[in-house]
Write an enzyme that holds these catalytic residues in place. Structure first.
Site, mmCIF file in Angstrom:
data_model
loop_
_atom_site.group_PDB
_atom_site.id
_atom_site.type_symbol
_atom_site.label_atom_id
_atom_site.label_comp_id
_atom_site.label_asym_id
_atom_site.label_seq_id
_atom_site.Cartn_x
_atom_site.Cartn_y
_atom_site.Cartn_z
ATOM 1 N N PRO A 206 0.833 -1.203 0.000
ATOM 2 C CA PRO A 206 0.000 0.000 0.000
ATOM 3 C C PRO A 206 0.868 1.253 0.000
ATOM 4 C CG PRO A 206 -0.700 -1.509 1.738
ATOM 5 C CD PRO A 206 0.560 -2.066 1.157
ATOM 6 N N GLY A 207 0.445 2.262 -0.747
ATOM 7 C CA GLY A 207 1.158 3.528 -0.732
ATOM 8 C C GLY A 207 2.337 3.609 -1.669
ATOM 9 N N GLY A 209 2.133 3.776 -4.820
ATOM 10 C CA GLY A 209 1.799 4.572 -5.989
ATOM 11 C C GLY A 209 1.096 3.829 -7.100
ATOM 12 N N GLU A 427 13.990 1.967 28.676
ATOM 13 C CA GLU A 427 14.645 2.535 27.494
ATOM 14 C C GLU A 427 16.172 2.453 27.615
ATOM 15 O OE1 GLU A 427 13.017 2.994 24.871
ATOM 16 O OE2 GLU A 427 11.077 2.805 25.870
ATOM 17 N N ASP A 502 7.659 -5.129 22.333
ATOM 18 C CA ASP A 502 9.022 -5.621 22.096
ATOM 19 C C ASP A 502 9.018 -7.138 22.001
ATOM 20 O OD1 ASP A 502 9.858 -3.034 22.477
ATOM 21 O OD2 ASP A 502 10.391 -3.341 24.587
#
Ligand code: ADP
Ligand code: ZN
Length: 623
Positions: A206-207, A209, A427, A502
């Site tokens: 998708p996307g 073009g 993090e 994760d």
């Protein structure tokens, strides 16, 4: 206003009355009934203007009255046989225009006279209410267009789209140029006896073009563009999809030369007979009609069908046979050069600051599709406008990119101290683990400001576009993904739900390594991704193409791999426990840590002042 409403209601009631009497005439039986042999004679004499077969009753409308009646009915002894026998005649007469329309409505075995009438009456009553209530609400009454294709006529308004508007897909454009040439001058090709494909399948994510390319073909050739989505064919009512397909091709032939574009063709075109449970008749009927239409139109009609899908593998093979979608063009996500060109196309109508380098942006956006890139520039422009700046800067682009990749920053979200601590440890765990993994992308930024669904984020910048992942890279990615969970366990003595994404991703990678890419010795270099896909209810599921024993071994091997990665990760974090603590307290104080600050900390240097950094910093621009 009031008057008009009353008039419409009167009108509806009148229509209803007429419909009632028509149905009474139809199902009351004997009205205008003629013998079957006469029906055949009428067809032979080209007298039939249109007809409907419902169950074993056929109702014909005639060009000239038969015994004074314009409409006659007859009983069919064998409706299905009639349909099959007549098919060639019907097509022939439909082509010459003698027969304007016809319909076979799925019928009942029982005589309709007994019970159909009350059902229809009830149905009409409901319809009346619906038309008055719903039909009023949205002015263009959907009922009027029921069996018709909801197409969009593309070139009618707006600016013409050409190949110049589509960037980074040069090979695809070259392949499609042939179609453009044909549409411009079909005679040249037909005179030469050249075969031009009826249908071309554009396959790609998708996307990338696909729609844009199809529009550009129409624009380049200067022909009409009719577009419809495969899911528009799918309705609850059997027969509607098929009649929409018919209608679509009729429309196209009328406005030819034209391009028909069917988006998401997999919605109708998936393999037949690969399902469980009912509810497939409608789709199969629609698909069959599509095949019939593809076979039916001649080269001279000047109609070419382009279809798009991101799942060419689940399409019914019949669709891909010669004369149908016998040509496939793969539209892939753009490479760095392609991305730069796409950015240029979409930057045309925007004012960029002199410091903006689209090349750098292109290099930093590996994996972005054309749609993502257009979105990127748009988000950046919105930000500049909001902040009342006349030009768009590299900073705007950076923020837009982060937003697209992870959602907008949510600074105002209420955060408890306890949550902040967990996020910081989590993090820091990712970052420290990644730092010690040689194949891992460098850490670009660590943040405990929530963004999108995430509570915190560790950004890495991909070193380059790479199409291959080695076993070692995949393994180290798993270790990096587990960093958050491992840090929580080691430094908080408890684990949280924050690591669920994760863990999902790590498990998927591990399963792919074992079962898909043959990267596990015990199972050998075999792909166990399963056999055919099976349609279950609304979705697809893989059918296992291997034994339960193998399935058990796969699960075992995935667990072994995950355990190994988790232990590896804990080792790294234990060794760097001091660094972990420094990073956690830095994050709690400052909320974000740049890649440079992080690298300084890891190298045992003093953590310097944060310089403004963007995702573009670590991009290597080799000139
Ligand atoms: P698809 O049909 O493959 O899902 P679209 O053609 O609808 O993708 O693309 C969506 C939007 O993304 C387009 O309208 C265009 O703005 C942009 N886009 C996608 N690919 C390109 C490209 N190669 N060149 C320029 N713009 C593109
Ligand atoms: Zn995480």
């Amino acid at each position: 206003m009031k008057n008009r409403k009353i008039i419409t209601i009167v009108l509806y009631v009148a229509i209803l009355l007429v419909a009632f009497s028509w149905i009474l005439g139809l199902f009351g039986g004997k009205v205008n009934e003629i013998p079957y042999s006469q029906v055949m004679t009428l067809f032979r004499q080209n007298q039939v203007k249109s007809f409907v077969v419902q169950g074993d009753v056929i109702v014909l409308k005639l060009h000239t009255p038969y015994e004074g009646k314009n409409e006659v009915s007859a009983l069919l002894a064998d409706p299905e046989g009639f349909r099959q026998d007549m098919q060639p005649t019907l097509e022939e007469q439909a082509k010459t225009g003698v027969l304007e329309s016809y319909d076979f409505i799925a019928g009942k075995e029982l005589s309709p006279y007994d019970f159909i009438l009350p059902i229809i009456l009830a149905g009409l009553a409901i319809l009346l209410v619906w038309v008055l209530v719903v039909g009023r609400a949205n002015q263009n009454n959907p009922m009027a267009n029921f069996g018709r294709a909801r197409t969009m006529l593309g070139q009618a308004k707006g600016k013409k789209i050409t190949f110049d508007d589509v960037a980074g897909v040069d090979e695809e454009k070259t392949e499609l140029q042939e179609v453009v040439d044909f549409l411009r001058n079909p005679k040249k090709f037909t005179d030469m006896g050249a075969k031009i494909p009826h249908g071309i399948l554009l396959a790609g994510a998708p996307g990338t073009g696909k729609t844009l390319l199809a529009k550009a073909v129409a624009g380049e050739a200067g022909v009409q563009f009719l577009s419809i989505s495969g899911s528009d064919f799918m309705e609850m009512y059997v027969g509607v999809g098929a009649s929409r397909v018919r209608d679509l091709f009729d429309q196209a032939k009328k406005i030819a030369p034209a391009i028909i574009f069917i988006d998401e063709i997999d919605a109708v075109g998936r393999k037949r007979g690969s399902g469980m449970g009912g509810g497939h008749d409608e789709r199969e009927q629609t698909l069959n009609q599509l095949l019939v239409e593809m076979d039916g139109f001649a080269k001279t009609d000047g109609v070419i069908v382009l279809a798009a899908t991101n799942r060419p593998d689940i399409l019914d093979p019949a669709l891909l046979r010669p004369g149908r979608f016998d040509r496939q063009i793969h539209v892939s996500a753009p490479d760095a050069k392609g991305r730069e060109e796409i950015l240029k196309v979409h930057a045309k109508d925007k004012r960029l600051d002199a410091s903006v380098s689209l090349k750098t942006v292109a290099l930093a956006t590996a994996g972005f599709t054309g749609a993502d890139l257009s979105n990127l520039l748009n988000e950046a422009a919105i930000k500049a406008v909001r902040e009342d700046r006349p030009v768009l800067t590299m900073d705007d682009l950076n923020e837009a990119m982060m937003k697209i990749m992870a959602g907008p920053e949510k600074r105002s979200r209420v955060r408890l101290q306890k949550d902040l601590k967990i996020t910081a440890v989590h993090e820091a765990g990712h970052a420290v683990a990644m730092y010690s993994l040689p194949t891992h992308d460098p850490v670009h930024q660590i943040s405990i400001i929530p963004r999108g669904y995430a509570l915190g984020l560790t950004w890495t910048t991909p070193k380059e576009d790479s199409n291959h992942l080695t076993r070692n890279e995949m393994y180290e990615r798993i270790v990096g993904l587990l960093g958050g969970r491992a840090a929580e366990e080691l430094f908080l003595k408890d684990i949280s739900t924050g690591a669920s994404n994760d863990i999902d991703r790590a498990s998927k990678l591990a399963r792919d390594m074992v079962a898909r890419y043959g990267m596990c010795e015990n199972l050998g270099t075999i792909s166990y991704t399963g056999g055919d896909e099976l349609f279950i209810g609304r979705d697809y599921e893989k059918v296992k193409g291997y034994s339960e024993k193998i399935a058990g071994t796969i699960d075992d091997e995935v667990k072994v791999l995950m355990d190994k990665a988790y232990d590896h990760c804990k080792q790294i974090l234990t060794r760097d426990a001091e660094k972990m603590k420094q990073i956690v307290s830095f994050l709690l104080e400052n909320e974000t840590m740049t890649g440079q600050q992080f690298a300084d900390c890891m190298a045992g240097k003093e953590i310097g002042q944060a310089e403004k950094s963007t995702l573009f910093d670590s991009v290597k621009t080799e000139e």
